[in-house]
Design a protein around this motif. Structure first.
Motif, PDB file in Angstrom:
ATOM      1  N   UNK A  45      33.130 -13.725 -17.574  1.00 40.04           N
ATOM      2  CA  UNK A  45      32.503 -14.147 -18.831  1.00 40.04           C
ATOM      3  C   UNK A  45      31.241 -14.957 -18.558  1.00 40.04           C
ATOM      4  N   UNK A  46      31.296 -15.808 -17.555  1.00 36.64           N
ATOM      5  CA  UNK A  46      30.123 -16.631 -17.217  1.00 36.64           C
ATOM      6  C   UNK A  46      28.976 -15.758 -16.725  1.00 36.64           C
ATOM      7  N   UNK A  47      29.322 -14.718 -15.955  1.00 41.03           N
ATOM      8  CA  UNK A  47      28.289 -13.777 -15.504  1.00 41.03           C
ATOM      9  C   UNK A  47      27.644 -13.068 -16.688  1.00 41.03           C
ATOM     10  N   UNK A  48      28.458 -12.670 -17.661  1.00 38.17           N
ATOM     11  CA  UNK A  48      27.920 -12.012 -18.857  1.00 38.17           C
ATOM     12  C   UNK A  48      27.012 -12.961 -19.632  1.00 38.17           C
ATOM     13  N   UNK A  49      27.393 -14.224 -19.686  1.00 36.25           N
ATOM     14  CA  UNK A  49      26.566 -15.232 -20.351  1.00 36.25           C
ATOM     15  C   UNK A  49      25.209 -15.326 -19.650  1.00 36.25           C
ATOM     16  N   UNK A  50      25.225 -15.323 -18.332  1.00 33.27           N
ATOM     17  CA  UNK A  50      23.984 -15.366 -17.561  1.00 33.27           C
ATOM     18  C   UNK A  50      23.127 -14.141 -17.815  1.00 33.27           C
ATOM     19  N   UNK A  51      23.769 -12.963 -17.882  1.00 37.51           N
ATOM     20  CA  UNK A  51      23.032 -11.730 -18.169  1.00 37.51           C
ATOM     21  C   UNK A  51      22.385 -11.782 -19.557  1.00 37.51           C
ATOM     22  N   UNK A  52      23.142 -12.306 -20.536  1.00 38.12           N
ATOM     23  CA  UNK A  52      22.622 -12.400 -21.898  1.00 38.12           C
ATOM     24  C   UNK A  52      21.429 -13.353 -21.962  1.00 38.12           C
ATOM     25  N   UNK A  53      21.536 -14.482 -21.263  1.00 41.54           N
ATOM     26  CA  UNK A  53      20.419 -15.434 -21.240  1.00 41.54           C
ATOM     27  C   UNK A  53      19.178 -14.796 -20.628  1.00 41.54           C
ATOM     28  N   UNK A  54      19.375 -14.056 -19.539  1.00 40.20           N
ATOM     29  CA  UNK A  54      18.243 -13.413 -18.872  1.00 40.20           C
ATOM     30  C   UNK A  54      17.611 -12.372 -19.780  1.00 40.20           C
ATOM     31  N   UNK A  55      18.437 -11.583 -20.452  1.00 44.78           N
ATOM     32  CA  UNK A  55      17.913 -10.556 -21.356  1.00 44.78           C
ATOM     33  C   UNK A  55      17.135 -11.190 -22.497  1.00 44.78           C
ATOM     34  N   UNK A  56      17.658 -12.270 -23.024  1.00 41.52           N
ATOM     35  CA  UNK A  56      16.975 -12.977 -24.108  1.00 41.52           C
ATOM     36  C   UNK A  56      15.636 -13.532 -23.633  1.00 41.52           C
ATOM     37  N   UNK A  57      15.639 -14.148 -22.466  1.00 35.23           N
ATOM     38  CA  UNK A  57      14.411 -14.706 -21.911  1.00 35.23           C
ATOM     39  C   UNK A  57      13.390 -13.606 -21.639  1.00 35.23           C
ATOM     40  N   UNK A  58      13.861 -12.499 -21.065  1.00 32.86           N
ATOM     41  CA  UNK A  58      12.947 -11.381 -20.792  1.00 32.86           C
ATOM     42  C   UNK A  58      12.364 -10.822 -22.086  1.00 32.86           C
ATOM     43  N   UNK A  59      13.178 -10.772 -23.127  1.00 33.48           N
ATOM     44  CA  UNK A  59      12.696 -10.298 -24.422  1.00 33.48           C
ATOM     45  C   UNK A  59      11.655 -11.224 -25.021  1.00 33.48           C
ATOM     46  N   UNK A  60      11.879 -12.523 -24.912  1.00 31.61           N
ATOM     47  CA  UNK A  60      10.931 -13.506 -25.421  1.00 31.61           C
ATOM     48  C   UNK A  60       9.638 -13.469 -24.618  1.00 31.61           C
ATOM     49  N   UNK A  61       9.775 -13.311 -23.307  1.00 26.81           N
ATOM     50  CA  UNK A  61       8.579 -13.271 -22.449  1.00 26.81           C
ATOM     51  C   UNK A  61       7.697 -12.047 -22.772  1.00 26.81           C
ATOM     52  N   UNK A  62       8.309 -10.944 -23.203  1.00 19.18           N
ATOM     53  CA  UNK A  62       7.547  -9.737 -23.528  1.00 19.18           C
ATOM     54  C   UNK A  62       6.841  -9.878 -24.872  1.00 19.18           C
ATOM     55  N   UNK A  63       7.360 -10.739 -25.738  1.00 20.72           N
ATOM     56  CA  UNK A  63       6.800 -10.868 -27.093  1.00 20.72           C
ATOM     57  C   UNK A  63       5.465 -11.580 -27.104  1.00 20.72           C
TER      58      UNK A  63
END
Length: 63
Positions: A45-63
């Motif tokens: 679950x913690x790994x999934x949380x880390x993946x979600x944070x990274x995806x969110x950050x990558x999405x924000x960085x692209x915006x």
């Protein structure tokens, strides 16, 4: 916490959980096996949380 920190802690929990399961199985301690399973799932679950944070950050960085 950063996504990397979550993934490191998640992986550590998975490894410890797998170790507890192995020890519990070898000595016939079902309680320890159960603890190991719970800790491994917590790590996943913690790994999934880390993946979600990274995806969110990558999405924000692209915006």
């Amino acid at each position: 916490m950063t996504s990397t920190t979550d993934k490191i802690k998640g992986t550590a929990n998975e490894i410890i959980g797998k170790g507890k399961q192995a020890v519990g199985k070898s000595v016939g301690n079902e309680s320890l096996q159960g603890e190991g399973i719970a800790q491994e799932v917590k790590g996943q679950a913690r790994n999934l949380k880390g993946d979600a944070k990274k995806a969110l950050k990558d999405g924000v960085d692209k915006a």
